[in-house]
Enzyme design. Structure first.
Site, short mmCIF file in Angstrom:
data_model
loop_
_atom_site.label_atom_id
_atom_site.label_comp_id
_atom_site.label_asym_id
_atom_site.label_seq_id
_atom_site.Cartn_x
_atom_site.Cartn_y
_atom_site.Cartn_z
N ILE A 135 0.84 -1.01 -0.07
CA ILE A 135 -0.02 0.01 -0.08
C ILE A 135 0.95 1.16 -0.03
CG2 ILE A 135 -1.93 1.19 1.23
CD1 ILE A 135 -2.58 -1.65 2.37
N HIS A 138 0.01 5.17 1.18
CA HIS A 138 -0.10 5.62 2.73
C HIS A 138 1.06 5.32 3.37
CE1 HIS A 138 -2.97 6.73 6.14
NE2 HIS A 138 -1.63 6.77 6.76
N LEU A 139 2.19 5.99 3.81
CA LEU A 139 3.25 5.56 4.48
C LEU A 139 3.01 4.69 5.90
CD1 LEU A 139 6.43 6.29 5.14
CD2 LEU A 139 5.53 7.84 6.54
N HIS A 140 3.63 3.89 6.05
CA HIS A 140 3.77 2.89 7.01
C HIS A 140 4.98 2.23 7.34
CE1 HIS A 140 2.62 0.46 3.54
NE2 HIS A 140 3.07 -0.64 4.06
N GLN A 141 5.53 2.04 8.48
CA GLN A 141 6.48 1.62 8.97
C GLN A 141 6.39 0.23 9.59
OE1 GLN A 141 10.66 3.03 10.12
NE2 GLN A 141 9.56 3.13 12.08
#
Length: 182
Positions: A135, A138-141
Site C-alpha cells: 500500500i 499511505h506511509l507505514h513502517q
C-alpha cells in the site's frame, strides 16, 4: 465465512505430508482491501482509524500517528506505525509527525520486548511499489519481532506462516502492554 473441512476422495499419491490450510489468506493473495489509487477514500489505513480499536486492530493512537497490528503478520506481534495523514513518503512528514512516528516505533519495540521477549526486530518501510510497498499511497513502517529459529521451513519452503495466537488476542496483549510500558 467459515470453511468446513471434510475428507475428500480424489487423485494423487499419498506423500505422508500434513497440510496446513489457511483459507483466510486468500483475500490477501487476491489483493482485497488494498488501496485503490492514491486517494484516502480507497485506503484501508485511512478507513481503519474510523473503527473502534478492537475491530481495527489498533494498538495505540497518538496525536499524529497510530500503531496497528498487521492483518497479515510475518510474525506474532507484527505491527505498523502510520501517520493519520494520507501521505506516501517519509519526506512528506512534518517535523512533529516525524518525532511522534519515531517515538511510536521505539515504544512498539519496548512493548514487544515487555510482552513477548523477542530476540530482535526487523524495522523498516518500503517506499513505493517498486520497493515492495503493498500500500504505497499511505506511509507505514513495519515493526516485526523476531525470535531465533522463526524462519523455519514453513514460510521458507511451504510459504505458510504458523501463528500461535489469534490477531485479537495479540492486539489486546500489545494494547495492554502499551499502557503499561513508558
Amino acid at each position: 465465512m467459515t470453511s468446513e473441512f471434510s475428507e475428500q476422495d480424489g487423485v494423487g499419491v499419498h506423500d505422508a505430508l500434513q497440510r496446513l490450510w489457511t483459507p483466510h489468506r486468500m483475500s490477501y493473495v487476491k489483493g482485497e482491501g488494498k488501496a485503490d489509487g492514491d486517494e484516502p477514500s480507497g485506503c484501508p489505513f485511512c478507513r481503519v482509524v474510523e473503527l473502534d480499536d478492537s475491530d481495527g486492530l489498533i494498538i495505540a493512537r497518538g496525536a499524529e500517528v497510530f500503531a496497528v497490528l498487521n492483518l497479515y503478520p510475518y510474525n506474532p506481534g507484527h505491527l505498523m506505525v502510520l501517520p493519520y495523514r494520507h501521505v506516501p513518503d517519509y519526506t512528506d512528514l512534518t517535523l512533529s509527525e516525524t518525532a511522534e512516528f519515531a517515538a511510536f516505533t521505539q515504544k512498539a519495540m519496548r512493548v514487544a520486548r515487555h510482552v513477548a521477549a523477542p530476540h530482535g526486530f526487523n524495522v523498516g518501510m518500503n517506499q513505493g511499489v517498486v520497493a515492495g510497498a503493498g500500500i504505497a499511497a499511505h506511509l507505514h513502517q513495519h515493526v516485526v519481532p523476531r525470535w531465533g529459529g522463526d524462519a523455519n521451513f514453513m514460510p521458507v519452503i511451504g510459504h505458510t506462516k504458523v501463528l500461535p495466537q489469534l490477531l485479537g488476542e495479540t492486539r489486546q496483549l500489545l494494547a495492554d502492554g502499551w499502557k503499561a510500558v513508558s
